[in-house]
Design a protein around this motif. Structure first.
Motif, PDB file in Angstrom:
ATOM      1  N   ASP A  91       0.732  -1.111  -0.266  1.00 17.67           N
ATOM      2  CA  ASP A  91      -0.301   0.306  -0.411  1.00 17.67           C
ATOM      3  C   ASP A  91       1.494   1.022  -0.231  1.00 17.67           C
ATOM      4  N   ASN A  92       1.630   1.353   0.989  1.00 19.71           N
ATOM      5  CA  ASN A  92       2.723   2.390   1.156  1.00 19.71           C
ATOM      6  C   ASN A  92       3.137   2.821  -0.511  1.00 19.71           C
ATOM      7  N   PHE A  93       4.541   1.609  -1.118  1.00 23.64           N
ATOM      8  CA  PHE A  93       4.424   1.342  -2.400  1.00 23.64           C
ATOM      9  C   PHE A  93       3.794   2.226  -3.443  1.00 23.64           C
ATOM     10  N   GLU A  94       2.540   1.890  -2.879  1.00 21.66           N
ATOM     11  CA  GLU A  94       1.671   1.732  -4.795  1.00 21.66           C
ATOM     12  C   GLU A  94       0.466   3.434  -3.601  1.00 21.66           C
ATOM     13  N   ARG A  95       1.127   4.256  -2.862  1.00 25.35           N
ATOM     14  CA  ARG A  95       0.321   5.005  -3.117  1.00 25.35           C
ATOM     15  C   ARG A  95       1.360   6.448  -2.624  1.00 25.35           C
ATOM     16  N   GLU A  96       2.585   6.105  -2.391  1.00 25.94           N
ATOM     17  CA  GLU A  96       4.061   6.855  -2.674  1.00 25.94           C
ATOM     18  C   GLU A  96       4.754   6.740  -3.469  1.00 25.94           C
ATOM     19  N   GLY A  97       5.328   5.986  -4.237  1.00 24.35           N
ATOM     20  CA  GLY A  97       5.658   5.283  -4.611  1.00 24.35           C
ATOM     21  C   GLY A  97       7.492   4.938  -4.581  1.00 24.35           C
ATOM     22  N   THR A  98       7.321   5.045  -3.322  1.00 27.23           N
ATOM     23  CA  THR A  98       8.543   3.996  -2.823  1.00 27.23           C
ATOM     24  C   THR A  98       8.039   3.945  -1.315  1.00 27.23           C
ATOM     25  N   GLY A 160      14.730  -8.300   0.766  1.00 21.85           N
ATOM     26  CA  GLY A 160      14.853  -8.106  -1.134  1.00 21.85           C
ATOM     27  C   GLY A 160      13.526  -7.709  -2.000  1.00 21.85           C
ATOM     28  N   GLY A 161      12.395  -7.991  -1.191  1.00 26.12           N
ATOM     29  CA  GLY A 161      11.199  -8.119  -1.836  1.00 26.12           C
ATOM     30  C   GLY A 161      11.123  -6.531  -1.881  1.00 26.12           C
ATOM     31  N   ILE A 162      11.242  -5.395  -0.895  1.00 28.67           N
ATOM     32  CA  ILE A 162      11.248  -3.947  -1.235  1.00 28.67           C
ATOM     33  C   ILE A 162      12.786  -3.641  -1.967  1.00 28.67           C
ATOM     34  N   ILE A 163      13.605  -3.891  -2.359  1.00 26.54           N
ATOM     35  CA  ILE A 163      14.506  -3.246  -2.878  1.00 26.54           C
ATOM     36  C   ILE A 163      14.460  -3.737  -4.261  1.00 26.54           C
ATOM     37  N   LEU A 164      13.742  -5.121  -4.457  1.00 29.23           N
ATOM     38  CA  LEU A 164      12.881  -5.265  -5.633  1.00 29.23           C
ATOM     39  C   LEU A 164      11.467  -4.198  -6.492  1.00 29.23           C
ATOM     40  N   CYS A 165      11.035  -4.295  -5.867  1.00 24.78           N
ATOM     41  CA  CYS A 165       9.766  -3.174  -5.627  1.00 24.78           C
ATOM     42  C   CYS A 165      10.795  -1.368  -5.572  1.00 24.78           C
TER      43      CYS A 165
END
Length: 188
Positions: A91-98, A160-165
């Motif tokens: 959710d954070n990634f999709e909302r903020e792009g990071t 690792g998942g965070i870095i891939l995103c």
């Protein structure tokens, strides 16, 4: 007021380090962005930029482990807590792009060039994360050894998942993890 200035420097430097990496941010840029003098900077961080980096990493560590503890206390099992925690990252990634606030790999990607004290600070965060995961897994019925090895795997997988995103600029890696990782946490 003194603590406010120090906190401001840490907050601003953390953002700069997350955006550009440790080596990509010069002391002049930090001082200018914080709108402080060089003397004020060295008053708060007499050992320089590396001391500031350690303060930033400790601040990030407190925020990350606080969030993890909250999830792992709020949900009854490690499986459910992990799923909800990863969903929040998506959710954070999709909302903020990071999701830079949940990782410090972007700051210390030049780990080989950093000191032992910086490496130890990073290691301590990963250990704290693993301890939270491991305690919940033990409470779910995993043996101490199985909980510890699973906690290590969880830490590596999530980081690792965070870095891939971040590198792929999509949330798919964490979305997949939110479905697959919890399956591995079911006590058979």
């Amino acid at each position: 007021m003194e603590q406010d200035t120090k906190s401001l420097i840490i907050d601003i430097a953390t953002s700069l380090f997350q955006l550009k990496g440790y080596m990509g941010v010069g002391l002049t840029e930090i001082i200018k962005t914080c709108n402080i003098s060089k003397g004020s900077f060295y008053h708060h961080f007499p050992n320089g930029k590396e001391e500031l980096l350690i303060a930033c990493l400790q601040s990030i560590s407190d925020a990350i482990t606080g969030d993890i503890k909250d999830f792992f206390e709020r949900y009854p099992t490690a499986e459910e807590a992990t799923k909800k925690m990863i969903e929040k990252l998506v959710d954070n990634f999709e909302r903020e792009g990071t999701i830079a606030a949940y990782t410090f790999t972007s700051i210390v990607s030049e780990m080989g060039a950093l000191s032992e004290s910086v490496r130890n600070t990073c290691s301590a965060l990963y250990i704290r994360m693993q301890e939270i995961y491991s305690a919940k897994l033990e409470a779910d019925g995993f043996s101490k050894e199985a909980a510890a090895s699973t906690a290590l795997m969880m830490t590596a997988t999530i980081e690792g998942g965070i870095i891939l995103c971040l590198t792929q600029k999509v949330s798919d890696p964490l979305k997949i993890m939110s479905h697959e990782l919890p399956k591995l946490l079911k006590k058979i």
